[in-house]
Design an enzyme around this catalytic site. Structure first.
Site, PDB file in Angstrom:
ATOM      1  N   ASP A  33       0.851  -1.211   0.075  1.00  0.00           N
ATOM      2  CA  ASP A  33       0.253   0.097   0.023  1.00  0.00           C
ATOM      3  C   ASP A  33       0.817   1.166  -0.079  1.00  0.00           C
ATOM      4  O   ASP A  33       0.508   2.080  -0.692  1.00  0.00           O
ATOM      5  CB  ASP A  33      -0.796   0.203   1.055  1.00  0.00           C
ATOM      6  CG  ASP A  33      -0.568  -0.226   2.454  1.00  0.00           C
ATOM      7  OD1 ASP A  33       0.667  -0.303   2.599  1.00  0.00           O
ATOM      8  OD2 ASP A  33      -1.332  -0.046   3.494  1.00  0.00           O
ATOM      9  N   ALA A 119      -2.845  -8.545  16.954  1.00  0.00           N
ATOM     10  CA  ALA A 119      -3.109  -9.885  16.251  1.00  0.00           C
ATOM     11  C   ALA A 119      -2.813  -9.585  14.767  1.00  0.00           C
ATOM     12  O   ALA A 119      -3.055 -10.497  13.950  1.00  0.00           O
ATOM     13  CB  ALA A 119      -4.303 -10.472  16.579  1.00  0.00           C
ATOM     14  N   SER A 122      -5.910  -5.231  12.554  1.00  0.00           N
ATOM     15  CA  SER A 122      -6.289  -3.759  12.528  1.00  0.00           C
ATOM     16  C   SER A 122      -7.195  -3.331  13.764  1.00  0.00           C
ATOM     17  O   SER A 122      -8.051  -2.528  13.373  1.00  0.00           O
ATOM     18  CB  SER A 122      -6.667  -3.419  11.163  1.00  0.00           C
ATOM     19  OG  SER A 122      -5.728  -3.818  10.246  1.00  0.00           O
ATOM     20  N   SER A 124      -6.582  -1.100  15.512  1.00  0.00           N
ATOM     21  CA  SER A 124      -6.467   0.198  15.959  1.00  0.00           C
ATOM     22  C   SER A 124      -7.215   1.046  14.685  1.00  0.00           C
ATOM     23  O   SER A 124      -7.861   2.069  14.828  1.00  0.00           O
ATOM     24  CB  SER A 124      -5.091   0.734  15.881  1.00  0.00           C
ATOM     25  OG  SER A 124      -4.300   0.265  14.896  1.00  0.00           O
ATOM     26  N   GLU A 156      -2.433   7.711  13.122  1.00  0.00           N
ATOM     27  CA  GLU A 156      -1.160   6.445  13.338  1.00  0.00           C
ATOM     28  C   GLU A 156       0.147   6.981  13.166  1.00  0.00           C
ATOM     29  O   GLU A 156       0.554   6.875  13.794  1.00  0.00           O
ATOM     30  CB  GLU A 156      -1.760   5.279  12.138  1.00  0.00           C
ATOM     31  CG  GLU A 156      -2.489   4.585  12.326  1.00  0.00           C
ATOM     32  CD  GLU A 156      -2.735   3.359  13.458  1.00  0.00           C
ATOM     33  OE1 GLU A 156      -1.573   3.214  14.214  1.00  0.00           O
ATOM     34  OE2 GLU A 156      -3.503   2.656  13.514  1.00  0.00           O
ATOM     35  N   ASP A 168      -5.581  -0.513   5.823  1.00  0.00           N
ATOM     36  CA  ASP A 168      -6.633  -0.913   7.154  1.00  0.00           C
ATOM     37  C   ASP A 168      -7.532  -0.037   7.296  1.00  0.00           C
ATOM     38  O   ASP A 168      -8.662  -0.602   7.288  1.00  0.00           O
ATOM     39  CB  ASP A 168      -5.700  -0.991   8.441  1.00  0.00           C
ATOM     40  CG  ASP A 168      -4.513  -1.912   8.422  1.00  0.00           C
ATOM     41  OD1 ASP A 168      -4.211  -2.554   7.078  1.00  0.00           O
ATOM     42  OD2 ASP A 168      -3.586  -1.879   9.289  1.00  0.00           O
TER      43      ASP A 168
HETATM   44  C1  GLA Z   1      -0.087  -2.701   8.437  1.00  0.00           C
HETATM   45  C2  GLA Z   1      -0.409  -1.178   7.936  1.00  0.00           C
HETATM   46  C3  GLA Z   1      -0.968  -1.291   6.386  1.00  0.00           C
HETATM   47  C4  GLA Z   1      -0.018  -2.158   5.642  1.00  0.00           C
HETATM   48  C5  GLA Z   1       0.214  -3.579   6.291  1.00  0.00           C
HETATM   49  C6  GLA Z   1       1.176  -4.399   5.445  1.00  0.00           C
HETATM   50  O1  GLA Z   1      -1.355  -3.545   8.848  1.00  0.00           O
HETATM   51  O2  GLA Z   1      -1.087  -0.642   8.766  1.00  0.00           O
HETATM   52  O3  GLA Z   1      -1.079   0.007   5.830  1.00  0.00           O
HETATM   53  O4  GLA Z   1       1.105  -1.708   5.148  1.00  0.00           O
HETATM   54  O5  GLA Z   1       0.845  -3.381   7.634  1.00  0.00           O
HETATM   55  O6  GLA Z   1       0.786  -4.770   4.340  1.00  0.00           O
END
Ligand code: GLA
Length: 383
Positions: A33, A119, A122, A124, A156, A168
């Site tokens: 991303d 874990a 996501s 957060s 973040e 995320d």
């Molecule tokens: C975390 C980050 C995302 C992405 C992933 C890896 O989840 O929040 O933005 O970069 O790592 O794909």
């Protein structure tokens, strides 16, 4: 839902507005991303909830039900700095909305949810999305889902010190039941692709490892990718804005112009983008086995070239790879701990869970948690 509502009424003596937003899985396209590539996430059936009501003051009163902790602050006292604890996410959302000129006023808040923290699912992003969604609705702030995703991402960056990409937050806000989202992280165009494989389940295996190093290594990976971009730019001036623009052949040609670490990081990202595009084609032809094979290639790349795995995740993926009924497996998310994602034949889910638990326990003396997930809708108002 009932718990959070009850808690809110008990604490503040009034009825709240409740918004929720889910955690996510990502089928393929990891660490792409922030390189302006593609990702293929989906929102899942684990959610964070924010119950809120205006309180007619300039104070934000927060309560995290999971920890039984209160935190209060006046709006003008919120500073854009790294902040320890769960409150960072709520403060960041308020701060970033105020920065955009949104009229956020004092609120009473209860937050809770069942997205496992740490874990790699996501939690957060689910929290910032739920809270942002709630504030947007309560005060009629006119922010789109994408606006709220950027607010979560900035939160973040500034309040948690993690230079995350947009996947995320985007997934949590835009999810659609039964579909994965193919998101182009350069144009932010996206497409819902049906994920209709009724004989298979998405099974998460939580290594229960939370690497303290996670955030700093993540930020390091970003820098290494930028270094690769700068080098490739010397040879293809004006053509390379991000690793998205680097063709595989050109990377090979300039292999010796960069150090091995940077080369490996670039190699992973360039091949991962190609895998994602190939994978979407396979999904369109209902070829889940072919897709699963690509997932394992992703795992190997994340482990050997991008170096964001750990022995526990490698073990989980290796064990799952040869288990009958598992068609795809890999570590998922930022890495250094968290979950593997596994595509498992429905009638093998039970035996796979037993198998992986026993293997993991005898190897690492730890019990993994297992979640059989469903693909659900993104952020919404609940009440
Ligand atoms: C975390 C980050 C995302 C992405 C992933 C890896 O989840 O929040 O933005 O970069 O790592 O794909």
């Amino acid at each position: 839902m009932a718990t959070i509502q009850q808690k809110f009424e008990e604490l503040y003596g009034k009825k709240p507005l409740i918004a929720s937003s889910p955690g996510r899985v990502n089928l393929i396209g990891e660490h792409t991303d922030y390189n302006e590539g593609f990702v293929l996430p989906a929102a899942i059936d684990k959610r964070m909830y924010a119950a809120i009501a205006a309180n007619g003051t300039d104070t934000i009163n927060l309560y995290a039900n999971e920890f039984g902790e209160h935190f209060s602050i006046k709006l003008h006292e919120i500073k854009p700095e790294k902040t320890e604890g769960w409150q960072a996410y709520a403060l960041g959302v308020v701060y970033n909305l105020l920065q955009k000129g949104c009229r956020v006023q004092g609120v009473d808040v209860v937050m809770d949810g069942n997205v496992p923290v740490g874990a790699g699912m996501s939690s957060s992003a689910a929290l910032t999305s739920a809270f942002g969604f709630a504030l947007n609705e309560l005060f009629g702030l006119g922010q789109s889902r994408l606006d709220l995703a950027y607010i979560g991402q900035k939160t973040e960056h500034i309040f948690a010190g993690a230079l995350v990409g947009i996947m995320d937050q985007f997934a949590s806000l835009h999810g659609k039941a039964g579909h994965v989202m193919k998101l182009d992280c350069r144009s932010m165009e996206y497409e819902y692709i049906p994920f209709h494989f009724p004989e298979y389940k998405i099974v998460m295996v939580n290594s229960m490892v939370k690497h303290e190093l996670g955030d700093s290594e993540y930020n390091t990976r970003r820098r290494e990718c930028e270094e690769g971009v700068a080098i490739m730019n010397k040879y293809l001036p004006g053509k390379i804005k991000s690793l998205r623009d680097v063709p595989y052949e050109q990377l090979q040609e300039h292999r010796n112009d960069m150090n091995e670490t940077v080369y490996n990081r670039c190699l992973y990202v360039v091949t991962e983008n190609a895998r994602l595009l190939q994978g979407c084609g396979l999904l369109e032809h209902d070829d889940l086995k072919g897709f699963g094979e690509l997932m394992y290639q992703t795992h190997l790349g994340l482990s050997k070239q991008y170096e964001v795995s750990c022995p526990e995740l490698d073990f989980l993926a290796e064990q799952a790879y040869t288990y009958e009924g598992v068609v795809g497996t890999r570590m998922m998310g930022g890495g250094f701990g968290g979950c593997t994602i596994n595509l498992v034949k429905e009638d093998r889910v039970e035996s796979f869970s037993q198998f992986i638990k026993e293997k993991y326990r005898s190897q690492f003396n730890k019990d993994p948690e297992i979640y059989v997930t469903q693909i659900e809708d993104g952020a919404r108002i609940e009440a």
